[in-house]
Design an enzyme around this catalytic site. Sequence first.
Site, short mmCIF file in Angstrom:
data_model
loop_
_atom_site.label_atom_id
_atom_site.label_comp_id
_atom_site.label_asym_id
_atom_site.label_seq_id
_atom_site.Cartn_x
_atom_site.Cartn_y
_atom_site.Cartn_z
N VAL A 145 -13.07 38.29 34.69
CA VAL A 145 -14.17 38.46 33.49
C VAL A 145 -15.53 37.95 34.38
O VAL A 145 -15.63 37.02 34.91
CB VAL A 145 -13.96 37.66 32.66
CG1 VAL A 145 -14.88 37.80 31.51
CG2 VAL A 145 -12.63 37.79 31.62
N CYS A 146 -16.59 38.98 34.22
CA CYS A 146 -18.07 38.65 34.66
C CYS A 146 -18.83 38.59 33.62
O CYS A 146 -19.57 39.34 33.08
CB CYS A 146 -18.31 39.69 35.65
SG CYS A 146 -17.52 39.90 37.18
N ILE A 147 -19.04 37.51 33.05
CA ILE A 147 -20.09 37.25 31.96
C ILE A 147 -20.79 35.96 32.45
O ILE A 147 -20.74 35.13 33.25
CB ILE A 147 -19.57 36.94 30.68
CG1 ILE A 147 -18.54 35.70 30.67
CG2 ILE A 147 -19.10 38.10 29.92
CD1 ILE A 147 -17.84 35.50 29.30
N ASN A 201 -17.66 44.86 32.15
CA ASN A 201 -17.82 43.71 32.67
C ASN A 201 -16.61 42.88 33.13
O ASN A 201 -16.82 41.66 33.39
CB ASN A 201 -18.74 42.90 31.64
CG ASN A 201 -19.87 43.66 31.07
OD1 ASN A 201 -20.17 43.99 30.09
ND2 ASN A 201 -20.96 43.90 31.91
N GLU A 258 -13.88 43.15 36.15
CA GLU A 258 -13.55 43.84 37.25
C GLU A 258 -12.16 44.46 37.38
O GLU A 258 -11.22 43.80 36.52
CB GLU A 258 -13.54 42.67 38.65
CG GLU A 258 -14.91 42.09 38.85
CD GLU A 258 -14.95 40.91 40.04
OE1 GLU A 258 -13.77 40.90 40.70
OE2 GLU A 258 -15.84 40.37 40.32
#
Lengths: 265, 223
Positions: free
Chosen positions: B86-88, B79, B81
């Site tokens: 951070v992709c949450i 999660n 990239e």
Amino acid sequence: MDHVDSSSFSMSDYERQQEEIESETKSSPIVGDKQSIESLRQAYNPDNEQVQKKINELIQNYSVWRTVRGDGNCFIRAFLFSVCEELVLKKDTTKQKHFQSVLKNSLESLVNLGYPEMLLDDFYSVLDDLVTEIGEGKIKSVDELQQRFVDPDTKDAIICYMRFLISAYMQLNGDEYIPYVLGTTDHVTMDSYCKTELEGMYKEVDNIIVSATCAACGVSLRLECVDAQNRDSTQQVQTITFPDQSEPTIFMLYRPGHYDILYKR
Amino acid sequence: MQASQKLLQNQLKTMLKEPVEGFKVELCDDSDIYKWRCYIQGPPDTPYQGGIFQQKWSFQSYPFEPPTLTFTSGFWHPNVESNGKVCISILHAPGEDEMSGERPEERWNPTQTPETILLSIISLLSDPNIFSPANVDAGVEYRDKREAFKVRVKKLIEKANAALPSDFEMPKPKKIEVPSTPIDNGDYDFEIEEDDSYEEDVEEEEEDDLSGDDGEDEEADDE
């Protein structure tokens, strides 16, 4: 945008379009100046008879309108501006005190519902100060009010607080709203509905929230709906009043996905 | 001073006074309250254990929009990239990225704080969401080749630790919320000699807490 077949789009097309929409949105005023309703015509193709007919109808009742930026906050911003504008113009102390007590009670409700007081108080106090200044005559004109609505320290905080105020009202009156939530959305609890559809900034609101906003603030609103559809009625502009059958004090133009402010003749 | 500056200053102060275990936050540059540096200790029993990773937090339109979090040394996680972003879900506004499979109630709203973000990072590192990976390669490797995943992360741990300032020290949290052993105040006899599992001890403790003043009943049972 939602209805476009995404498979025919490459990601970069989509992103470019999103950026275009975003920059277009950001170049329009947060709360615009009053302008003649004739200018609404220019937004439409003159050959579009259906819409031109509806605008003719609108012109009979309204002479002036005011645009509000279409950033997802437009309904709440248009609503709050209209409420404050009425307070500035009519100098009605009872109404001003009533709105201020609505604000105060909502903060208490939010704290009781478990929201963090320390954080909400920052948004609350910006809106409460604004209404206090109207009451004390420090904000004397609608131009001054408009200035405050676009001020970087005010513009987001007041919308943010309104979202939480409406959320508290909907959660405390859940019995009234849950049937509509269950019937028209994927949410099964008021809590999840409010957190997803209401509390985040820039989220467009649906009719359930429009209705709850009027109820929470004790304000009567009339929406004039202008779209490209032909209605099977002598009156082409569909009119909705919240609460139903009440005598409206504020007026808005609704075009699919967007709200602007209307002024009665 | 802008309202957001005041808010961030208060939150930074709180985080410095009561640090969350396993994290350290500071300003990248003392004159800019909108840019934070965060040190994150890899949680135990995860591939990240043993590493201290650095992130940059950028609070542009806080609190109305979420900050962006970026790992500054290489990071490998389903999660995150490949550029470190951070992709949450709580860092996404509601309505954004509808197809990601993230649960809507976890989205950003203006009452989220740096502290709630830290809690989400713990859960991110402990339990990657492989159903909506921002880094598909990392997601596939995590699912199918866990050992290779761990080896790769191990190298990144060395790199991250080497990048730490020489005088770096993790703050010790002042508050300890759960006492590690039950406090025996003489009122109750805990049968710990049978070496019950930790969970059972906790349950027993909770029951005792709930019963409150009704201690007499239990004493009667004991007799």
